[in-house]
Design a protein around this motif. Sequence first.
Motif, PDB file in Angstrom:
ATOM      1  N   ILE A  25     -44.661  -9.249  -1.347  1.00 52.10           N
ATOM      2  CA  ILE A  25     -45.254 -10.352  -0.578  1.00 52.10           C
ATOM      3  C   ILE A  25     -45.595  -9.874   0.839  1.00 52.10           C
ATOM      4  O   ILE A  25     -44.945  -8.948   1.351  1.00 52.10           O
ATOM      5  CB  ILE A  25     -44.309 -11.591  -0.539  1.00 52.10           C
ATOM      6  N   PRO A  26     -46.600 -10.498   1.457  1.00 52.90           N
ATOM      7  CA  PRO A  26     -47.036 -10.002   2.776  1.00 52.90           C
ATOM      8  C   PRO A  26     -45.975 -10.127   3.861  1.00 52.90           C
ATOM      9  O   PRO A  26     -45.949  -9.320   4.788  1.00 52.90           O
ATOM     10  CB  PRO A  26     -48.255 -10.869   3.120  1.00 52.90           C
ATOM     11  N   GLU A  27     -45.100 -11.103   3.759  1.00 55.96           N
ATOM     12  CA  GLU A  27     -44.137 -11.359   4.849  1.00 55.96           C
ATOM     13  C   GLU A  27     -43.051 -10.296   4.933  1.00 55.96           C
ATOM     14  O   GLU A  27     -42.477 -10.068   5.992  1.00 55.96           O
ATOM     15  CB  GLU A  27     -43.475 -12.725   4.675  1.00 55.96           C
ATOM     16  N   TYR A  28     -42.708  -9.672   3.794  1.00 58.82           N
ATOM     17  CA  TYR A  28     -41.650  -8.657   3.791  1.00 58.82           C
ATOM     18  C   TYR A  28     -42.167  -7.400   3.090  1.00 58.82           C
ATOM     19  O   TYR A  28     -41.877  -7.179   1.908  1.00 58.82           O
ATOM     20  CB  TYR A  28     -40.383  -9.194   3.091  1.00 58.82           C
ATOM     21  N   PRO A  29     -42.918  -6.580   3.823  1.00 52.94           N
ATOM     22  CA  PRO A  29     -43.551  -5.424   3.179  1.00 52.94           C
ATOM     23  C   PRO A  29     -42.516  -4.433   2.622  1.00 52.94           C
ATOM     24  O   PRO A  29     -41.469  -4.213   3.239  1.00 52.94           O
ATOM     25  CB  PRO A  29     -44.355  -4.778   4.307  1.00 52.94           C
ATOM     26  N   LEU A  30     -42.834  -3.884   1.469  1.00 54.12           N
ATOM     27  CA  LEU A  30     -41.946  -2.910   0.829  1.00 54.12           C
ATOM     28  C   LEU A  30     -42.699  -1.578   0.768  1.00 54.12           C
ATOM     29  O   LEU A  30     -43.799  -1.530   0.223  1.00 54.12           O
ATOM     30  CB  LEU A  30     -41.651  -3.407  -0.599  1.00 54.12           C
ATOM     31  N   PRO A  31     -42.138  -0.483   1.333  1.00 55.35           N
ATOM     32  CA  PRO A  31     -42.864   0.792   1.279  1.00 55.35           C
ATOM     33  C   PRO A  31     -43.076   1.252  -0.176  1.00 55.35           C
ATOM     34  O   PRO A  31     -42.251   0.944  -1.056  1.00 55.35           O
ATOM     35  CB  PRO A  31     -41.949   1.760   2.019  1.00 55.35           C
ATOM     36  N   LEU A  32     -44.147   1.986  -0.377  1.00 56.64           N
ATOM     37  CA  LEU A  32     -44.516   2.417  -1.729  1.00 56.64           C
ATOM     38  C   LEU A  32     -43.415   3.239  -2.409  1.00 56.64           C
ATOM     39  O   LEU A  32     -43.186   3.129  -3.608  1.00 56.64           O
ATOM     40  CB  LEU A  32     -45.809   3.240  -1.629  1.00 56.64           C
ATOM     41  N   GLY A  63     -32.716   2.302 -18.827  1.00 54.35           N
ATOM     42  CA  GLY A  63     -33.060   2.044 -20.223  1.00 54.35           C
ATOM     43  C   GLY A  63     -33.960   0.841 -20.414  1.00 54.35           C
ATOM     44  O   GLY A  63     -34.165   0.369 -21.532  1.00 54.35           O
ATOM     45  N   LYS A  64     -34.470   0.315 -19.291  1.00 56.07           N
ATOM     46  CA  LYS A  64     -35.378  -0.824 -19.377  1.00 56.07           C
ATOM     47  C   LYS A  64     -36.785  -0.245 -19.536  1.00 56.07           C
ATOM     48  O   LYS A  64     -37.325   0.334 -18.615  1.00 56.07           O
ATOM     49  CB  LYS A  64     -35.267  -1.606 -18.057  1.00 56.07           C
ATOM     50  N   GLY A  65     -37.337  -0.362 -20.681  1.00 57.30           N
ATOM     51  CA  GLY A  65     -38.588   0.326 -20.948  1.00 57.30           C
ATOM     52  C   GLY A  65     -39.805  -0.232 -20.247  1.00 57.30           C
ATOM     53  O   GLY A  65     -40.885   0.335 -20.315  1.00 57.30           O
ATOM     54  N   PHE A  66     -39.631  -1.349 -19.569  1.00 62.67           N
ATOM     55  CA  PHE A  66     -40.812  -1.994 -18.996  1.00 62.67           C
ATOM     56  C   PHE A  66     -40.496  -2.478 -17.582  1.00 62.67           C
ATOM     57  O   PHE A  66     -39.320  -2.548 -17.191  1.00 62.67           O
ATOM     58  CB  PHE A  66     -41.213  -3.211 -19.851  1.00 62.67           C
ATOM     59  N   ALA A  67     -41.529  -2.835 -16.858  1.00 62.51           N
ATOM     60  CA  ALA A  67     -41.332  -3.477 -15.549  1.00 62.51           C
ATOM     61  C   ALA A  67     -42.558  -4.316 -15.224  1.00 62.51           C
ATOM     62  O   ALA A  67     -43.687  -3.910 -15.479  1.00 62.51           O
ATOM     63  CB  ALA A  67     -41.116  -2.429 -14.461  1.00 62.51           C
ATOM     64  N   ILE A  68     -42.290  -5.507 -14.696  1.00 61.94           N
ATOM     65  CA  ILE A  68     -43.376  -6.353 -14.205  1.00 61.94           C
ATOM     66  C   ILE A  68     -43.328  -6.334 -12.677  1.00 61.94           C
ATOM     67  O   ILE A  68     -42.271  -6.549 -12.085  1.00 61.94           O
ATOM     68  CB  ILE A  68     -43.202  -7.820 -14.679  1.00 61.94           C
ATOM     69  N   ILE A  69     -44.458  -6.047 -12.084  1.00 67.28           N
ATOM     70  CA  ILE A  69     -44.562  -6.116 -10.625  1.00 67.28           C
ATOM     71  C   ILE A  69     -45.486  -7.287 -10.296  1.00 67.28           C
ATOM     72  O   ILE A  69     -46.639  -7.312 -10.731  1.00 67.28           O
ATOM     73  CB  ILE A  69     -45.162  -4.819 -10.045  1.00 67.28           C
ATOM     74  N   VAL A  70     -44.967  -8.255  -9.556  1.00 69.38           N
ATOM     75  CA  VAL A  70     -45.805  -9.370  -9.099  1.00 69.38           C
ATOM     76  C   VAL A  70     -46.225  -9.059  -7.670  1.00 69.38           C
ATOM     77  O   VAL A  70     -45.379  -8.823  -6.804  1.00 69.38           O
ATOM     78  CB  VAL A  70     -45.037 -10.713  -9.154  1.00 69.38           C
ATOM     79  N   VAL A  71     -47.528  -9.042  -7.433  1.00 70.28           N
ATOM     80  CA  VAL A  71     -48.007  -8.733  -6.085  1.00 70.28           C
ATOM     81  C   VAL A  71     -48.907  -9.858  -5.574  1.00 70.28           C
ATOM     82  O   VAL A  71     -49.804 -10.321  -6.279  1.00 70.28           O
ATOM     83  CB  VAL A  71     -48.733  -7.354  -6.053  1.00 70.28           C
TER      84      VAL A  71
END
Length: 324
Positions: free
Chosen positions: A192-199, A213-221
Amino acid sequence: MKRIGLLTSGGDCPGLNACIRAVVRTASYYGLETVGFIRGFKGLVDNDFKILDYKSVAGILQRGGTVLLTAREPRFKDYQYRKKAYENIKKLGIDALFVIGGNGSFQGAYLLQKEFGLNVIGIPKTIDNDIFGTEYSIGFDTAVNNAMEAIDKIKDTTMSHERVFIVEVMGRDSGFIALEVGLATGAEITLIPEYPLPLHIVEEKILKAKSMGKGFAIIVVAEGVASAKELAEILTQRLKDKDIGEIRYQVLGYIQRGGSPTAYDRIMASKFGVFAVEKYVAGEKNFMVAFENGSVVLKPLEVSFGKIRVPNIKEYEINNILSL
Ligand code: ATP
């Protein structure tokens, strides 16, 4: 019979019709007539309106969009067009103008008050939920639910194919939608724009999911942080030696803004509309409707100017605790 004016202005969102219905019916209940202006401030300038009675708003409660139509009207920033609008309002014998809109629309309404002494009343709407001074704006809950339903479906594919998937949600300057959708869908990463997370932290989180072992990931941007397409390309490139595979993306776009409002939005829109008219009937002038600590309250319109609401850091932390 005393008359009030009503318009919807700025971007559309679910719940506008529920609020139009509430204003018109409450006005009718108190013996007032409602003049509905078409396409927001454009209708005021062009004198484009229709009389709304009790029956004319039947059957619209559950419909998205706005039966009054909405528009951006750049001419309203020009004094001569506001004067024209005010003359139209006076000719119609309108005593107060109800504006269902966002920050910008409230500023336009405020100028009608300042320059011509018109009684103006703002009812907050925006799917971003970032209007300062109110904890809720009409449309937000439906937008979050729309995005959640879409991500639930994407998650099926993401899990089955063991992929990293980036989903871009609305929010140019504001992360409220992303934050709540991230929580509601159990997203591994929320940006989210308010709390930037470095790449590099995003990369670490993806790799951590994989190592656990979590074969997947969802990134909400949120769209204000980065485009999902660019982010997918950059991360695919940066993680190319890590056996992550191609990172897919989806931009949810306008589906978030449309459709039938949720029960919450219908109820809030109805409460806001009834409250606004009842306060007007009680003699209140120049205010915005706001939601605060679980109650609908009244505030000066100017409260919302020059600032936007930002999410509570605590909520962002909840996302982090639950995500991985
Ligand atoms: P949202 O951003 O959620 O779509 P909004 O009400 O903030 O809603 P804007 O596009 O900012 O949307 O404003 C809607 C309309 O309000 C503008 O097209 C214009 O007619 C009027 N308006 C906005 N700002 C001003 C201003 N400073 N002075 C006069 N009128 C304004």
